[in-house]
Design a protein around this motif. Structure first.
Motif, mmCIF file in Angstrom:
data_model
loop_
_atom_site.group_PDB
_atom_site.id
_atom_site.type_symbol
_atom_site.label_atom_id
_atom_site.label_comp_id
_atom_site.label_asym_id
_atom_site.label_seq_id
_atom_site.Cartn_x
_atom_site.Cartn_y
_atom_site.Cartn_z
ATOM 1 N N HIS A 75 -8.609 20.692 -39.140
ATOM 2 C CA HIS A 75 -7.263 20.145 -39.040
ATOM 3 C C HIS A 75 -7.004 19.494 -37.680
ATOM 4 O O HIS A 75 -5.870 19.133 -37.366
ATOM 5 N N GLY A 76 -8.043 19.355 -36.861
ATOM 6 C CA GLY A 76 -7.892 18.738 -35.559
ATOM 7 C C GLY A 76 -7.359 19.671 -34.491
ATOM 8 O O GLY A 76 -7.040 19.221 -33.385
ATOM 9 N N THR A 77 -7.278 20.958 -34.797
ATOM 10 C CA THR A 77 -6.803 21.945 -33.819
ATOM 11 C C THR A 77 -7.956 22.338 -32.901
ATOM 12 O O THR A 77 -9.067 22.579 -33.369
ATOM 13 N N PRO A 78 -7.705 22.390 -31.591
ATOM 14 C CA PRO A 78 -8.776 22.790 -30.665
ATOM 15 C C PRO A 78 -9.393 24.121 -31.068
ATOM 16 O O PRO A 78 -8.693 25.090 -31.357
ATOM 17 N N ASP A 79 -10.725 24.135 -31.076
ATOM 18 C CA ASP A 79 -11.456 25.309 -31.559
ATOM 19 C C ASP A 79 -12.727 25.498 -30.721
ATOM 20 O O ASP A 79 -13.802 25.742 -31.248
ATOM 21 N N GLY A 80 -12.557 25.405 -29.404
ATOM 22 C CA GLY A 80 -13.712 25.449 -28.519
ATOM 23 C C GLY A 80 -14.187 26.855 -28.217
ATOM 24 O O GLY A 80 -13.606 27.860 -28.651
ATOM 25 N N GLN A 81 -15.269 26.917 -27.442
ATOM 26 C CA GLN A 81 -15.877 28.190 -27.085
ATOM 27 C C GLN A 81 -16.065 28.295 -25.572
ATOM 28 O O GLN A 81 -16.402 27.304 -24.908
ATOM 29 N N VAL A 82 -15.825 29.492 -25.067
ATOM 30 C CA VAL A 82 -16.220 29.840 -23.706
ATOM 31 C C VAL A 82 -17.524 30.619 -23.829
ATOM 32 O O VAL A 82 -17.582 31.642 -24.519
ATOM 33 N N VAL A 83 -18.582 30.122 -23.193
ATOM 34 C CA VAL A 83 -19.896 30.762 -23.276
ATOM 35 C C VAL A 83 -20.130 31.511 -21.967
ATOM 36 O O VAL A 83 -20.410 30.917 -20.927
ATOM 37 N N LEU A 84 -19.983 32.829 -22.019
ATOM 38 C CA LEU A 84 -20.160 33.648 -20.821
ATOM 39 C C LEU A 84 -21.637 33.843 -20.553
ATOM 40 O O LEU A 84 -22.387 34.301 -21.406
ATOM 41 N N ARG A 85 -22.047 33.512 -19.348
ATOM 42 C CA ARG A 85 -23.454 33.623 -18.978
ATOM 43 C C ARG A 85 -23.735 34.911 -18.216
ATOM 44 O O ARG A 85 -24.719 35.586 -18.491
ATOM 45 N N ASP A 86 -22.926 35.255 -17.249
ATOM 46 C CA ASP A 86 -23.050 36.556 -16.615
ATOM 47 C C ASP A 86 -21.776 36.864 -15.849
ATOM 48 O O ASP A 86 -21.017 35.957 -15.476
ATOM 49 N N LEU A 87 -21.523 38.153 -15.636
ATOM 50 C CA LEU A 87 -20.294 38.612 -14.994
ATOM 51 C C LEU A 87 -20.582 39.929 -14.293
ATOM 52 O O LEU A 87 -21.178 40.823 -14.882
ATOM 53 N N GLU A 88 -20.163 40.027 -13.041
ATOM 54 C CA GLU A 88 -20.256 41.275 -12.296
ATOM 55 C C GLU A 88 -18.980 41.452 -11.483
ATOM 56 O O GLU A 88 -18.423 40.475 -10.975
ATOM 57 N N ALA A 89 -18.531 42.682 -11.364
ATOM 58 C CA ALA A 89 -17.321 42.981 -10.595
ATOM 59 C C ALA A 89 -17.495 44.311 -9.892
ATOM 60 O O ALA A 89 -18.173 45.221 -10.395
ATOM 61 N N LEU A 90 -16.869 44.437 -8.718
ATOM 62 C CA LEU A 90 -16.998 45.638 -7.899
ATOM 63 C C LEU A 90 -15.992 46.719 -8.267
ATOM 64 O O LEU A 90 -16.138 47.865 -7.849
ATOM 65 N N ASP A 91 -14.947 46.367 -9.017
ATOM 66 C CA ASP A 91 -13.927 47.348 -9.391
ATOM 67 C C ASP A 91 -13.250 46.894 -10.671
ATOM 68 O O ASP A 91 -13.441 45.774 -11.153
ATOM 69 N N THR A 92 -12.447 47.781 -11.244
ATOM 70 C CA THR A 92 -11.809 47.483 -12.528
ATOM 71 C C THR A 92 -10.771 46.375 -12.407
ATOM 72 O O THR A 92 -10.546 45.629 -13.367
ATOM 73 N N ALA A 93 -10.120 46.247 -11.242
ATOM 74 C CA ALA A 93 -9.125 45.190 -11.065
ATOM 75 C C ALA A 93 -9.780 43.820 -11.182
ATOM 76 O O ALA A 93 -9.291 42.933 -11.899
ATOM 77 N N ALA A 94 -10.891 43.620 -10.468
ATOM 78 C CA ALA A 94 -11.582 42.333 -10.526
ATOM 79 C C ALA A 94 -12.177 42.095 -11.911
ATOM 80 O O ALA A 94 -12.112 40.980 -12.450
ATOM 81 N N TYR A 95 -12.727 43.138 -12.500
ATOM 82 C CA TYR A 95 -13.297 43.020 -13.842
ATOM 83 C C TYR A 95 -12.222 42.557 -14.839
ATOM 84 O O TYR A 95 -12.428 41.614 -15.609
#
Length: 412
Positions: A235-255
């Motif tokens: 229907h022409g509605t945006p249907d994109g993807q975010v492709v997560l490659r890697d993620l690291e965080a030092l605490d729950t707030a940043a995560y």
């Protein structure tokens, strides 16, 4: 025909790598220069037949976190292939024999680890599945995410050139390595590995970007590297993807701040998550049915002790353990026999003994249980571990377990 197995020469590297690309059906060789740099020529072999390379394998000198937080030398087996035309001639067995013998002779690495395109192959060489990983396709329009209130205090910024912030991201990664068994210290050059897979444009994605979470002092508390894939539905509605490659965080707030931003990106509907820990915290931050995230669990790292005594003594144990193991290892017979493992959260010893055995298992089961991701009790339920003294299984199973699930952050 006869096949010659011998060490790789630097002048033969391109021919060797071309054979690997063909064997794995690679569409291109965009990572050629990186792997040229990362290959340890003196730990690589090639099988030759009439001037052509028909098999290969290579060892990589890693240091891997084990339960207790120590970084233990581990031989990473990689680049393994045998040409289709040369199967069932003992080439793979010869390469495995050579690599394990040489690892033992060097006396540095008590562990051998690998990732397997065909996992069924490596059990006969004593490798057990030591870590699993989580994939998911999260519908961010239907799934809500609840993050800690502290996440609001962090500043987020997007850097379009991930290489320009590689040093600060690696500093975060290095602090995370001791906190989870299975993680790899990055040797020089390996910090570039997350930047090259997948390549920009592969599968229609944009060039990667890096999302940083910073505190009020400007210190980077976490990062996420990702790419975008634009699309519209019927229907022409945006249907994109975010492709997560890697993620690291030092605490729950940043995560939490990083995950919320990935959820909120404009014109994107799906967050593609690959190769994450099986106990990743976002599983407990989604406010809706986890089924909407389409989670899938798969195998990741396979491990086997090269030296049983040294390997079991290199890690710690959740509760005190004193157990005699009767180990079977047909491929590396120097490991066979009875071993007394004594240890706790402070350290361990594992030495030969003539005392009666209390648990019987093969080195494959030891490899599976080594990082704490596979329970000895579960293996016993499958008939892979035998309890010879009542109570020994329960005590050992608890001792081998880890608080956080082990995880391999990237392949090799």
């Amino acid at each position: 025909m006869t096949t010659e197995l011998r060490p790789l020469r630097r002048s033969e590297w391109d021919l060797w790598y071309d054979g690997i690309l063909r064997a794995f059906g690679a569409a291109g060789d965009l990572d050629r220069e990186l792997y040229r740099e990362l290959t340890e020529i003196d730990r690589s072999v090639a099988a030759w037949d009439d001037g052509e390379i028909v098999g290969s394998s290579s060892l990589i000198s890693f240091r891997m976190t084990v339960p207790g937080g120590a970084a233990v030398p581990a031989a990473g087996l990689s680049m393994v292939h045998v040409a289709t035309t040369h199967r069932r001639r003992g080439i793979l067995r010869s390469m495995m024999r050579r690599q394990l013998d040489e690892t033992r002779a060097a006396g540095v690495e008590p562990l051998s680890v690998l990732t397997a395109s065909e996992p069924r192959i490596y059990g006969r060489f004593g490798y057990g599945m030591a870590t699993r990983e989580l994939d998911a396709d999260i519908d961010t329009h239907r799934v809500t995410l609840d993050v800690p209130p502290e996440s609001d205090r962090l500043r987020l910024r997007i850097v379009n050139d991930p290489e320009s912030v590689l040093d600060v991201c690696e500093a975060v990664y290095a602090r995370r390595v001791p906190q989870r068994a299975g993680m790899l210290e990055r040797r020089p050059g390996w910090e570039r590995r997350p930047l090259t897979h997948p390549q920009p444009g592969r599968e229609g994605t944009t060039a990667p970007a890096c999302l940083l979470a910073e505190d009020e002092k400007g210190e980077v508390r976490g990062y996420a590297r990702y790419a975008l894939k634009s699309a519209d539905d019927d229907h022409g509605t945006p249907d994109g993807q975010v492709v997560l490659r890697d993620l690291e965080a030092l605490d729950t707030a940043a995560y939490g701040a990083l995950w919320r931003c990935l959820f909120d990106m404009d014109l994107m509907r799906v967050l593609r998550v690959r190769g994450r820990p099986v106990d990743d915290a976002w599983l407990h931050m989604v406010g809706d049915s986890i089924g909407l995230c389409r989670p899938r669990w798969g195998d990741a790292l396979f491990a086997r002790p090269v030296e049983v005594g040294a390997a079991l003594a290199a890690r710690t144990y959740t509760v005190p353990v004193d157990v005699v193991l009767d180990v079977e290892d047909a491929f590396c017979p120097w490991n066979e026999g009875r071993w007394r493992l004594c240890g706790d959260s402070a350290g361990a010893t594992c030495e030969r003994t003539d005392d009666p055995a209390e648990l019987a298992l093969s080195v494959r089961e030891l490899g599976a249980a080594y990082l704490g991701g596979t329970s000895l009790r579960a293996l016993a339920s499958a008939g892979r571990v035998r309890e010879l003294r009542e109570g020994a299984l329960g005590a050992a199973s608890v001792a081998f377990a880890t608080d956080a699930a082990p995880w391999l952050p990237h392949g090799f």
